[in-house]
Design an enzyme around this catalytic site. Structure first.
Site, PDB file in Angstrom:
ATOM      1  N   ASP A   1     -59.894  29.803 -25.072  1.00 29.28           N
ATOM      2  CA  ASP A   1     -61.196  29.162 -24.887  1.00 29.28           C
ATOM      3  C   ASP A   1     -61.953  29.815 -23.741  1.00 29.28           C
ATOM      4  O   ASP A   1     -61.628  29.609 -22.571  1.00 29.28           O
ATOM      5  CB  ASP A   1     -60.993  27.669 -24.588  1.00 29.28           C
ATOM      6  CG  ASP A   1     -60.559  26.898 -25.818  1.00 29.28           C
ATOM      7  OD1 ASP A   1     -61.267  26.984 -26.840  1.00 29.28           O
ATOM      8  OD2 ASP A   1     -59.509  26.225 -25.763  1.00 29.28           O
TER       9      ASP A   1
ATOM     10  N   SER B   1     -53.939  26.064 -27.988  1.00 27.36           N
ATOM     11  CA  SER B   1     -54.968  26.470 -27.032  1.00 27.36           C
ATOM     12  C   SER B   1     -54.368  26.580 -25.642  1.00 27.36           C
ATOM     13  O   SER B   1     -53.845  25.602 -25.097  1.00 27.36           O
ATOM     14  CB  SER B   1     -56.104  25.449 -27.015  1.00 27.36           C
ATOM     15  OG  SER B   1     -56.899  25.670 -25.863  1.00 27.36           O
TER      16      SER B   1
ATOM     17  N   ASP C   1     -60.926  21.932 -34.111  1.00 21.97           N
ATOM     18  CA  ASP C   1     -60.549  22.135 -32.708  1.00 21.97           C
ATOM     19  C   ASP C   1     -61.010  20.927 -31.898  1.00 21.97           C
ATOM     20  O   ASP C   1     -62.206  20.643 -31.847  1.00 21.97           O
ATOM     21  CB  ASP C   1     -61.227  23.423 -32.207  1.00 21.97           C
ATOM     22  CG  ASP C   1     -60.917  23.757 -30.757  1.00 21.97           C
ATOM     23  OD1 ASP C   1     -60.043  23.105 -30.156  1.00 21.97           O
ATOM     24  OD2 ASP C   1     -61.567  24.682 -30.235  1.00 21.97           O
TER      25      ASP C   1
ATOM     26  N   MET D   1     -65.231  29.893 -21.613  1.00 21.55           N
ATOM     27  CA  MET D   1     -66.361  29.016 -21.263  1.00 21.55           C
ATOM     28  C   MET D   1     -67.112  29.613 -20.088  1.00 21.55           C
ATOM     29  O   MET D   1     -66.498  30.145 -19.152  1.00 21.55           O
ATOM     30  CB  MET D   1     -65.848  27.629 -20.880  1.00 21.55           C
ATOM     31  CG  MET D   1     -64.963  26.982 -21.929  1.00 21.55           C
ATOM     32  SD  MET D   1     -64.611  25.275 -21.492  1.00 21.55           S
ATOM     33  CE  MET D   1     -63.322  24.886 -22.698  1.00 21.55           C
TER      34      MET D   1
ATOM     35  N   MET E   1     -67.288  29.792 -26.025  1.00 20.35           N
ATOM     36  CA  MET E   1     -68.254  28.723 -25.755  1.00 20.35           C
ATOM     37  C   MET E   1     -69.178  29.237 -24.665  1.00 20.35           C
ATOM     38  O   MET E   1     -69.125  28.823 -23.506  1.00 20.35           O
ATOM     39  CB  MET E   1     -67.515  27.450 -25.331  1.00 20.35           C
ATOM     40  CG  MET E   1     -66.822  26.787 -26.519  1.00 20.35           C
ATOM     41  SD  MET E   1     -65.500  25.691 -26.011  1.00 20.35           S
ATOM     42  CE  MET E   1     -64.200  26.911 -25.825  1.00 20.35           C
TER      43      MET E   1
ATOM     44  N   HIS F   1     -54.969  30.442 -29.222  1.00 17.56           N
ATOM     45  CA  HIS F   1     -56.393  30.107 -29.119  1.00 17.56           C
ATOM     46  C   HIS F   1     -56.828  30.221 -27.660  1.00 17.56           C
ATOM     47  O   HIS F   1     -56.249  29.580 -26.776  1.00 17.56           O
ATOM     48  CB  HIS F   1     -56.589  28.685 -29.652  1.00 17.56           C
ATOM     49  CG  HIS F   1     -58.014  28.239 -29.726  1.00 17.56           C
ATOM     50  ND1 HIS F   1     -58.847  28.564 -30.777  1.00 17.56           N
ATOM     51  CD2 HIS F   1     -58.746  27.458 -28.899  1.00 17.56           C
ATOM     52  CE1 HIS F   1     -60.030  28.006 -30.594  1.00 17.56           C
ATOM     53  NE2 HIS F   1     -60.007  27.326 -29.449  1.00 17.56           N
TER      54      HIS F   1
ATOM     55  N   HIS G   1     -62.213  31.811 -28.809  1.00 16.97           N
ATOM     56  CA  HIS G   1     -63.288  30.844 -29.071  1.00 16.97           C
ATOM     57  C   HIS G   1     -64.280  30.937 -27.924  1.00 16.97           C
ATOM     58  O   HIS G   1     -63.989  30.500 -26.811  1.00 16.97           O
ATOM     59  CB  HIS G   1     -62.669  29.433 -29.182  1.00 16.97           C
ATOM     60  CG  HIS G   1     -63.661  28.331 -29.354  1.00 16.97           C
ATOM     61  ND1 HIS G   1     -63.326  26.998 -29.166  1.00 16.97           N
ATOM     62  CD2 HIS G   1     -64.976  28.337 -29.707  1.00 16.97           C
ATOM     63  CE1 HIS G   1     -64.384  26.240 -29.397  1.00 16.97           C
ATOM     64  NE2 HIS G   1     -65.403  27.026 -29.704  1.00 16.97           N
TER      65      HIS G   1
ATOM     66  N   MET H   1     -66.084  21.763 -34.789  1.00 16.14           N
ATOM     67  CA  MET H   1     -65.550  21.130 -33.573  1.00 16.14           C
ATOM     68  C   MET H   1     -65.353  19.640 -33.815  1.00 16.14           C
ATOM     69  O   MET H   1     -66.244  18.956 -34.335  1.00 16.14           O
ATOM     70  CB  MET H   1     -66.505  21.333 -32.396  1.00 16.14           C
ATOM     71  CG  MET H   1     -66.583  22.749 -31.847  1.00 16.14           C
ATOM     72  SD  MET H   1     -65.010  23.414 -31.259  1.00 16.14           S
ATOM     73  CE  MET H   1     -64.632  22.296 -29.895  1.00 16.14           C
TER      74      MET H   1
HETATM   75  C1  DX5 Z   1     -62.435  22.319 -26.246  1.00 14.93           C
HETATM   76  C2  DX5 Z   1     -61.666  23.548 -26.618  1.00 14.93           C
HETATM   77  C3  DX5 Z   1     -60.397  23.246 -27.277  1.00 14.93           C
HETATM   78  C4  DX5 Z   1     -59.397  22.514 -26.425  1.00 14.93           C
HETATM   79  C5  DX5 Z   1     -58.558  21.671 -27.329  1.00 14.93           C
HETATM   80  O1  DX5 Z   1     -63.703  22.678 -25.832  1.00 14.93           O
HETATM   81  O2  DX5 Z   1     -62.436  24.356 -27.500  1.00 14.93           O
HETATM   82  O3  DX5 Z   1     -59.806  24.405 -27.845  1.00 14.93           O
HETATM   83  O4  DX5 Z   1     -58.556  23.344 -25.695  1.00 14.93           O
HETATM   84  O5  DX5 Z   1     -57.713  20.892 -26.552  1.00 14.93           O
HETATM   85  P1  DX5 Z   1     -57.059  19.552 -27.143  1.00 14.93           P
HETATM   86  O6  DX5 Z   1     -56.221  19.929 -28.297  1.00 14.93           O
HETATM   87  O7  DX5 Z   1     -56.291  19.024 -25.981  1.00 14.93           O
HETATM   88  O8  DX5 Z   1     -58.206  18.645 -27.549  1.00 14.93           O
HETATM   89 ZN    ZN Z   2     -61.393  25.957 -28.607  1.00  9.35          ZN
END
Ligand code: DX5
Ligand code: ZN
Length: 226
Positions: free
Chosen positions: A39, A14, A179, A41, A72, A37, A70, A141
């Site tokens: 993220d 990620s 994840d 948000m 969110m 990956h 991903h 998750m």
């Molecule tokens: C959290 C994200 C993850 C995050 C994981 O909301 O969706 O993808 O980056 O990071 P680690 O591996 O550090 O928990």
């Molecule tokens: Zn993620």
């Protein structure tokens, strides 16, 4: 897709834990990754804000590794297709945010992306059962979404096991992703519970040797896959 999908266990670092102003060199540090990956948000579905389509588009244009986006975000029906259109190999939206998950998954596939659906730790996986056959990836998750570097929640493992059993019973080829908090000390339990695709942020980018960290995670996951 022109390139055959990589075989399990897949390790998807990620970039939430990468250095955002040096993204190109950060991507060069994870050549062993299966997917990057990303993220997304929106400061609404989760209390954090990261990248939008323009930034992800630049990563897509420069990354030698396919993108696993991903989302969110609220209102994925409005925003998710745009990420597929910019060429992301995989686009995952949250079930909790979707109003028409099957229609959205079909739309993503029509555009040419793998379609994924995610559930937060508090959402029962039974709510995913209607989506077998409609999605290519289901994400359980293992932390509350929003931030990297949180502790893995082992209490999510019975859910993953139940989803993996159901996938097996149906003969489904869906990828089961985890994840959050995945590291050399937690990946074995997720693999044993049935995950085949592993997101790791801090465990990879926090390492002095990210490619070695990816290799270590991959071999641990393979050793605990059955
Ligand atoms: C959290 C994200 C993850 C995050 C994981 O909301 O969706 O993808 O980056 O990071 P680690 O591996 O550090 O928990
Ligand atoms: Zn993620």
């Amino acid at each position: 897709m022109s390139v055959p999908p990589p075989v399990a266990p897949r390790i998807n670092p990620s970039i939430l834990s990468a250095d955002f102003v040096n993204m190109q060199s950060e991507l060069a540090r994870i050549a062993a990754a299966d997917f990057v990956h990303v993220d997304v948000m929106d400061n609404h579905f989760v209390p954090n804000l990261t990248f939008g389509p323009q930034m992800v588009g630049r990563v897509q244009d420069t990354s030698p590794i396919p993108l696993d986006v991903h989302l969110m975000i609220a209102d994925p029906e409005r925003w998710a297709p745009g990420y597929a259109e910019l060429g992301a190999a995989s686009v995952t939206f949250h079930l909790e945010a979707a109003t028409e998950p099957i229609a959205l998954a079909r739309r993503l596939r029509d555009i040419g992306a793998r379609a994924g659906v995610a559930v937060k730790p508090g959402t029962p996986v039974d709510e995913l059962f209607d989506l077998f056959g409609e999605v290519d990836q289901m994400l359980v998750m293992t932390v509350e979404p929003g931030f990297g570097g949180q502790a893995f929640m082992p209490e999510t493992m019975p859910k993953l096991r139940r989803l993996a059993d159901e996938a097996r019973r149906r003969g489904s080829e869906v990828w089961l992703q985890v994840d959050g908090g995945i590291s050399e000390s937690t990946i074995a339990q997720a693999a044993e519970a049935g995950a085949d695709t592993f997101v790791a942020g801090s465990a990879v980018f926090g390492s002095a040797h990210p490619d070695a960290a990816i290799a270590a995670l991959r071999s641990l996951a393979a050793a605990h896959t059955h």
